[in-house]
Write an enzyme that holds these catalytic residues in place. Sequence first.
Site, PDB file in Angstrom:
ATOM      1  N   ASP A 162       9.917  32.700  12.441  1.00 60.77           N
ATOM      2  CA  ASP A 162       9.545  33.475  10.837  1.00 60.77           C
ATOM      3  C   ASP A 162       8.567  31.700  11.030  1.00 60.77           C
ATOM      4  O   ASP A 162       9.143  30.098  10.298  1.00 60.77           O
ATOM      5  CB  ASP A 162       9.537  33.103   9.838  1.00 60.77           C
ATOM      6  CG  ASP A 162       8.251  33.413   8.700  1.00 60.77           C
ATOM      7  OD1 ASP A 162       7.191  32.284   8.715  1.00 60.77           O
ATOM      8  OD2 ASP A 162       8.245  34.155   7.648  1.00 60.77           O
ATOM      9  N   ARG A 177      -7.253  52.027  14.328  1.00 63.39           N
ATOM     10  CA  ARG A 177      -5.152  51.611  14.389  1.00 63.39           C
ATOM     11  C   ARG A 177      -5.162  50.503  15.509  1.00 63.39           C
ATOM     12  O   ARG A 177      -4.161  50.268  15.696  1.00 63.39           O
ATOM     13  CB  ARG A 177      -5.329  52.769  13.835  1.00 63.39           C
ATOM     14  CG  ARG A 177      -3.620  52.577  13.319  1.00 63.39           C
ATOM     15  CD  ARG A 177      -2.769  54.109  12.461  1.00 63.39           C
ATOM     16  NE  ARG A 177      -3.444  54.893  12.154  1.00 63.39           N
ATOM     17  CZ  ARG A 177      -3.665  55.798  13.156  1.00 63.39           C
ATOM     18  NH1 ARG A 177      -2.548  55.713  14.800  1.00 63.39           N
ATOM     19  NH2 ARG A 177      -3.991  57.057  13.501  1.00 63.39           N
ATOM     20  N   LYS A 182      -1.488  31.900   5.278  1.00 63.79           N
ATOM     21  CA  LYS A 182      -0.958  30.596   5.271  1.00 63.79           C
ATOM     22  C   LYS A 182      -1.803  29.346   6.281  1.00 63.79           C
ATOM     23  O   LYS A 182      -3.284  29.524   6.336  1.00 63.79           O
ATOM     24  CB  LYS A 182       0.138  30.303   5.173  1.00 63.79           C
ATOM     25  CG  LYS A 182       0.935  31.377   4.773  1.00 63.79           C
ATOM     26  CD  LYS A 182       1.106  31.515   3.575  1.00 63.79           C
ATOM     27  CE  LYS A 182       1.130  32.398   2.674  1.00 63.79           C
ATOM     28  NZ  LYS A 182       2.849  32.921   2.557  1.00 63.79           N
ATOM     29  N   TYR A 211      11.701  32.462   2.436  1.00 63.05           N
ATOM     30  CA  TYR A 211      11.025  33.157   1.864  1.00 63.05           C
ATOM     31  C   TYR A 211      11.232  33.902   0.859  1.00 63.05           C
ATOM     32  O   TYR A 211      11.498  35.472   1.457  1.00 63.05           O
ATOM     33  CB  TYR A 211       9.318  33.750   2.554  1.00 63.05           C
ATOM     34  CG  TYR A 211       8.323  34.357   1.506  1.00 63.05           C
ATOM     35  CD1 TYR A 211       7.379  33.618   0.837  1.00 63.05           C
ATOM     36  CD2 TYR A 211       8.183  35.195   2.404  1.00 63.05           C
ATOM     37  CE1 TYR A 211       6.284  33.627   0.548  1.00 63.05           C
ATOM     38  CE2 TYR A 211       6.719  36.690   1.030  1.00 63.05           C
ATOM     39  CZ  TYR A 211       6.001  35.061   0.663  1.00 63.05           C
ATOM     40  OH  TYR A 211       4.815  35.286   0.253  1.00 63.05           O
TER      41      TYR A 211
END
Length: 381
Positions: free
Chosen positions: A170, A46, A195, A98
């Site tokens: 973003d 992690r 994306k 978004y």
Amino acid sequence: MKFGTKVIHAGIEPDPTSGAVMTPIYQTSTYAQEAPGKHKGFEYARTQNPTRSVLEKNLAALENGKFGICFGSGLAAMDAILKMLEPGDEILSVNDLYGGSFRLIRAIYEKFGLKGKFIDMTNIKNLEKKISKKTKLIWLETPTNPMLQVVDIKAICKIAKKHKVKVCVDNTFASPYLQTPLDLGADIVTHSATKYLGGHSDVVHGAVIVKDKKLAEQLYFIQNASGAVPGPQDCFLILRGIKTLHLRVERACQNAWKIAKYLRRHPKIEKVFYPGFKDHPNHKIAKKQMRDFGGMVSFDLKNNDVKNAMKVLSNTHLFTLAESLGGVESLIGHPASMTHASIPREERLKVGLTDSLIRLSVGVEDVNDLINDLEKALNSV
Ligand SMILES: *Cc1c(COP(=O)(O)O)cnc(C)c1O
């Protein structure tokens, strides 16, 4: 190093243990220690993973930042950024963002005392009036989704600096090939790597890139403490996708340009939204801050006819009706019922997101085939 070299080489060395040219997938949850606390820099997966570390270095280089921090999705990346704020703090955001990002602020973080304000940032004067003592973060998306508005990153960062407010961009829609916000004064860049960075619609992933060491330390702390980390296989897929980012985005831009021009001439179409057009209200800013105008095109049919929009959406064959964007394959979508359904209708209409708006994510197929596909679908109207 120029961009086309960075995507392949930045932060990437043959694997030190075997010489493997491609970064191996370190599918392990833990690492052997020689003595308590004596290890090779990796303790638990992690906290650190070698595949992830290579991707983080590569992403930092692509955005001209110093530190990359990876997450299990674009929204997990945003979640980590919001966790740096305190109850009572205010976020000023673009009003055309978004849907999932809007939902994260509204439905999750407002419960914990953050406040989101969604405003038109194409009007800079408007922004300065809205900044208050409580404003701690400005959240930009540019070009915006799905209206393809472009906001002036440099001008907004200048105002933000004056008021000591951090700016996060973003950069999912543009990708670092088209635009590098840290160079324009932004403090934080974030991506849905799902994306364009991944580029093949086969992985969900997110990233944050910063220059400042203190910000990076906070974000690494949250990455480990909250634990929304990506797996090594997902990091490998993003690394692999990035190697062709410049080629894919370049072709997507060329195709999108031709499709936007074709749609604009079509008698059944009312309006085409594409920042490449000289009469797009933000064309000059797009030209100034982007290398090209992107692979996303939105359009509205004559009379905002929803029934006809549904026909077009159901009658393409190469353009797949699906959410998401930025893959090699072209997609068609209906923001009002799909990607932006979590935004209330009256908010959607305020930015021009009608129930008949259609959004295209243009891929890298042969553009003539794509245009023929749209032509057939438009003939069904
Ligand atoms: C898809 C998307 C997100 C969310 O990313 P996920 O990887 O789906 O969590 C955030 N911002 C933009 C602009 C997006 O397109």
